[in-house]
Scaffold this motif. Structure first.
Motif, PDB file in Angstrom:
ATOM      1  N   TYR A  81       0.841  -1.199   0.000  1.00 33.13           N
ATOM      2  CA  TYR A  81       0.000   0.000   0.000  1.00 33.13           C
ATOM      3  C   TYR A  81       0.876   1.248   0.000  1.00 33.13           C
ATOM      4  N   PRO A  82       0.502   2.264  -0.794  1.00 38.78           N
ATOM      5  CA  PRO A  82       1.305   3.495  -0.792  1.00 38.78           C
ATOM      6  C   PRO A  82       1.223   4.200   0.553  1.00 38.78           C
ATOM      7  N   SER A  83       2.362   4.637   1.071  1.00 42.29           N
ATOM      8  CA  SER A  83       2.399   5.361   2.348  1.00 42.29           C
ATOM      9  C   SER A  83       1.943   6.799   2.143  1.00 42.29           C
ATOM     10  N   HIS A  84       1.741   7.506   3.259  1.00 42.70           N
ATOM     11  CA  HIS A  84       1.358   8.924   3.173  1.00 42.70           C
ATOM     12  C   HIS A  84       2.455   9.734   2.473  1.00 42.70           C
ATOM     13  N   ALA A  85       3.730   9.384   2.761  1.00 43.33           N
ATOM     14  CA  ALA A  85       4.846  10.099   2.128  1.00 43.33           C
ATOM     15  C   ALA A  85       4.846   9.877   0.628  1.00 43.33           C
ATOM     16  N   VAL A  86       4.552   8.642   0.189  1.00 42.78           N
ATOM     17  CA  VAL A  86       4.502   8.337  -1.245  1.00 42.78           C
ATOM     18  C   VAL A  86       3.356   9.078  -1.913  1.00 42.78           C
ATOM     19  N   LEU A  87       2.193   9.104  -1.261  1.00 39.88           N
ATOM     20  CA  LEU A  87       1.037   9.804  -1.833  1.00 39.88           C
ATOM     21  C   LEU A  87       1.295  11.305  -1.953  1.00 39.88           C
ATOM     22  N   ALA A  88       1.873  11.894  -0.895  1.00 38.71           N
ATOM     23  CA  ALA A  88       2.129  13.337  -0.910  1.00 38.71           C
ATOM     24  C   ALA A  88       3.242  13.687  -1.896  1.00 38.71           C
ATOM     25  N   GLY A  89       4.390  13.037  -1.747  1.00 37.37           N
ATOM     26  CA  GLY A  89       5.516  13.330  -2.630  1.00 37.37           C
ATOM     27  C   GLY A  89       5.243  12.953  -4.070  1.00 37.37           C
ATOM     28  N   GLY A  90       4.586  11.815  -4.272  1.00 34.42           N
ATOM     29  CA  GLY A  90       4.261  11.376  -5.631  1.00 34.42           C
ATOM     30  C   GLY A  90       3.335  12.350  -6.329  1.00 34.42           C
ATOM     31  N   SER A  91       2.372  12.886  -5.598  1.00 27.53           N
ATOM     32  CA  SER A  91       1.448  13.878  -6.179  1.00 27.53           C
ATOM     33  C   SER A  91       2.204  15.121  -6.633  1.00 27.53           C
ATOM     34  N   ILE A  92       3.176  15.546  -5.832  1.00 28.85           N
ATOM     35  CA  ILE A  92       3.980  16.726  -6.194  1.00 28.85           C
ATOM     36  C   ILE A  92       4.795  16.451  -7.456  1.00 28.85           C
ATOM     37  N   VAL A  93       5.406  15.269  -7.524  1.00 29.27           N
ATOM     38  CA  VAL A  93       6.212  14.916  -8.697  1.00 29.27           C
ATOM     39  C   VAL A  93       5.348  14.869  -9.956  1.00 29.27           C
ATOM     40  N   VAL A  94       4.174  14.247  -9.853  1.00 29.46           N
ATOM     41  CA  VAL A  94       3.276  14.129 -11.002  1.00 29.46           C
ATOM     42  C   VAL A  94       2.790  15.505 -11.455  1.00 29.46           C
ATOM     43  N   LEU A  95       2.395  16.351 -10.516  1.00 27.40           N
ATOM     44  CA  LEU A  95       1.916  17.692 -10.862  1.00 27.40           C
ATOM     45  C   LEU A  95       3.025  18.515 -11.526  1.00 27.40           C
ATOM     46  N   ALA A  96       4.252  18.389 -11.011  1.00 28.98           N
ATOM     47  CA  ALA A  96       5.379  19.100 -11.629  1.00 28.98           C
ATOM     48  C   ALA A  96       5.611  18.600 -13.052  1.00 28.98           C
ATOM     49  N   GLY A  97       5.503  17.289 -13.239  1.00 34.20           N
ATOM     50  CA  GLY A  97       5.665  16.718 -14.568  1.00 34.20           C
ATOM     51  C   GLY A  97       4.591  17.170 -15.529  1.00 34.20           C
ATOM     52  N   LEU A  98       3.350  17.216 -15.053  1.00 32.48           N
ATOM     53  CA  LEU A  98       2.244  17.683 -15.896  1.00 32.48           C
ATOM     54  C   LEU A  98       2.428  19.154 -16.266  1.00 32.48           C
ATOM     55  N   PHE A  99       2.960  19.942 -15.328  1.00 32.09           N
ATOM     56  CA  PHE A  99       3.206  21.351 -15.630  1.00 32.09           C
ATOM     57  C   PHE A  99       4.246  21.489 -16.735  1.00 32.09           C
ATOM     58  N   VAL A 100       5.302  20.674 -16.676  1.00 37.41           N
ATOM     59  CA  VAL A 100       6.331  20.726 -17.717  1.00 37.41           C
ATOM     60  C   VAL A 100       5.735  20.355 -19.073  1.00 37.41           C
ATOM     61  N   VAL A 101       4.883  19.318 -19.099  1.00 41.10           N
ATOM     62  CA  VAL A 101       4.230  18.926 -20.356  1.00 41.10           C
ATOM     63  C   VAL A 101       3.364  20.067 -20.876  1.00 41.10           C
ATOM     64  N   TYR A 102       2.613  20.702 -19.959  1.00 44.52           N
ATOM     65  CA  TYR A 102       1.763  21.844 -20.346  1.00 44.52           C
ATOM     66  C   TYR A 102       2.618  22.980 -20.897  1.00 44.52           C
ATOM     67  N   ARG A 103       3.730  23.247 -20.227  1.00 46.67           N
ATOM     68  CA  ARG A 103       4.619  24.324 -20.660  1.00 46.67           C
ATOM     69  C   ARG A 103       5.205  24.022 -22.037  1.00 46.67           C
ATOM     70  N   GLU A 104       5.589  22.756 -22.257  1.00 46.29           N
ATOM     71  CA  GLU A 104       6.118  22.365 -23.560  1.00 46.29           C
ATOM     72  C   GLU A 104       5.068  22.577 -24.649  1.00 46.29           C
ATOM     73  N   ARG A 105       3.826  22.252 -24.316  1.00 46.49           N
ATOM     74  CA  ARG A 105       2.745  22.413 -25.291  1.00 46.49           C
ATOM     75  C   ARG A 105       2.541  23.885 -25.628  1.00 46.49           C
ATOM     76  N   GLN A 106       2.580  24.754 -24.610  1.00 51.33           N
ATOM     77  CA  GLN A 106       2.414  26.184 -24.832  1.00 51.33           C
ATOM     78  C   GLN A 106       3.551  26.743 -25.681  1.00 51.33           C
ATOM     79  N   LEU A 107       4.771  26.301 -25.385  1.00 50.17           N
ATOM     80  CA  LEU A 107       5.921  26.761 -26.166  1.00 50.17           C
ATOM     81  C   LEU A 107       5.840  26.265 -27.605  1.00 50.17           C
ATOM     82  N   GLY A 108       5.326  25.034 -27.765  1.00 52.37           N
ATOM     83  CA  GLY A 108       5.157  24.490 -29.113  1.00 52.37           C
ATOM     84  C   GLY A 108       4.170  25.298 -29.926  1.00 52.37           C
ATOM     85  N   VAL A 109       3.070  25.711 -29.286  1.00 53.83           N
ATOM     86  CA  VAL A 109       2.073  26.544 -29.966  1.00 53.83           C
ATOM     87  C   VAL A 109       2.678  27.887 -30.350  1.00 53.83           C
ATOM     88  N   SER A 110       3.460  28.484 -29.430  1.00 57.20           N
ATOM     89  CA  SER A 110       4.099  29.774 -29.702  1.00 57.20           C
ATOM     90  C   SER A 110       5.059  29.684 -30.883  1.00 57.20           C
TER      91      SER A 110
END
Length: 301
Positions: free
Chosen positions: A262-291
């Motif tokens: 089972y994922p621990s609280h640390a894994v859930l919290a830290g993993g969520s931060i890592v995933v959100l940061a990764g999604l932001f980078v993908v979003y940023r890449e998409r915006q730069l691609g459009v530009s």
């Protein structure tokens, strides 16, 4: 329709990789890692040849303009695979998966260093935030006793992620002259040869069931690689990339159902931060691609 098809292929590839990982984790409990890597790569080759032949010419797998680039990329990738497979034997699957999702951040940082790509404050901030997330995931390990094998697993997982990011940079450089089928084929061949050397330190003769599971791991891994590669040819990378994170769902389910992890609280919290940061980078890449696309259109008028 092509975009939806590409997304479907990407999600299907995550299912294939999740099944492969479950088979790897199970067989690696009794088999040497080198042997597991050997079978995973060896039995991924036939599906690659078959699909390449159905799509065009199977000889695309072996045509190359720069053979040494394949050797370099494959050694890095195979070492990453060794570290990754070892880490999942020492860590719960949800924890290893959460750490591994720092890979897009590694590619951003390495692209700035090796490819001289311009990385501005937004993406560097996302990289920094993702490392904070990893530190949160690792915090219980860092506070544990020195005999905690999970800490070694975490270090190997981070090493695998770094090497995987480096392999991604090498692949970017290779795609200028090499076909994707050749890149995948030579990786599997080199990794198979690389892992066979581990027989010197002893292999275990698998029973029929374990052998069958290792063969299936190779087949599912090969199919996943093919589906993933095809998905990126159907739609923009910035659209497809976020669906990498569907792996979180499958691996958490597999970890709970098959391994009682089972994922621990640390894994859930830290993993969520890592995933959100990764999604932001993908979003940023998409915006730069459009530009960039708009800039090209304006210049062409």
């Amino acid at each position: 329709m092509n975009a939806l098809y590409g997304i479907g292929l990407k999600i299907a590839s995550t299912v294939m990789f999740a099944i492969m990982l479950a088979l790897i984790k199970y067989t690696a409990e009794t088999m040497p890692i080198g042997e597991v890597v050997f079978f995973r790569c060896l039995f991924a080759i036939p599906p690659l040849f078959l699909v390449t032949a159905l799509q065009g010419d199977w000889r695309d797998c072996i045509r190359t303009n720069n053979p040494w680039s394949h050797v370099r990329r494959s050694v890095v990738g195979a070492t990453s695979m060794f570290c990754w497979f070892t880490s999942i034997t020492l860590l719960p699957l949800p924890e290893a998966t959460a750490i591994s999702f720092i890979n897009p951040m590694m590619i951003v940082a390495l692209a700035a260093i090796f490819l001289k790509e311009t990385v501005r404050a937004y993406r560097w901030t996302a990289v920094a935030v993702s490392f904070v997330g990893v530190l949160i995931i690792l915090s219980p390990r860092l506070a544990a006793s020195s005999g905690d094998v999970g800490l070694l697993g975490a270090v190997l997982c981070l090493a695998s992620t770094f090497l995987g990011g480096l392999a991604g940079i090498l692949i970017r450089m290779m795609t200028k002259t090499e076909k994707s089928s050749a890149i995948v084929f030579y990786f599997f061949v080199t990794a198979t040869l690389f892992s066979s050397v581990s027989a010197y330190w002893g292999w275990v003769m698998p029973d029929a069931r374990t052998f069958g599971l290792m063969v299936l791991a190779g087949v599912f891994g090969g199919l996943g690689q093919i589906l993933m590669t095809k998905s990126y040819s159907m739609a923009e990378a910035s659209l497809i990339a976020p669906f990498d994170y569907v792996n979180v769902v499958w691996n958490v389910i597999i970890g709970i159902v098959l391994f009682s992890e089972y994922p621990s609280h640390a894994v859930l919290a830290g993993g969520s931060i890592v995933v959100l940061a990764g999604l932001f980078v993908v979003y940023r890449e998409r915006q730069l691609g459009v530009s960039r696309k708009v800039e090209r259109q304006v210049k062409s008028v």
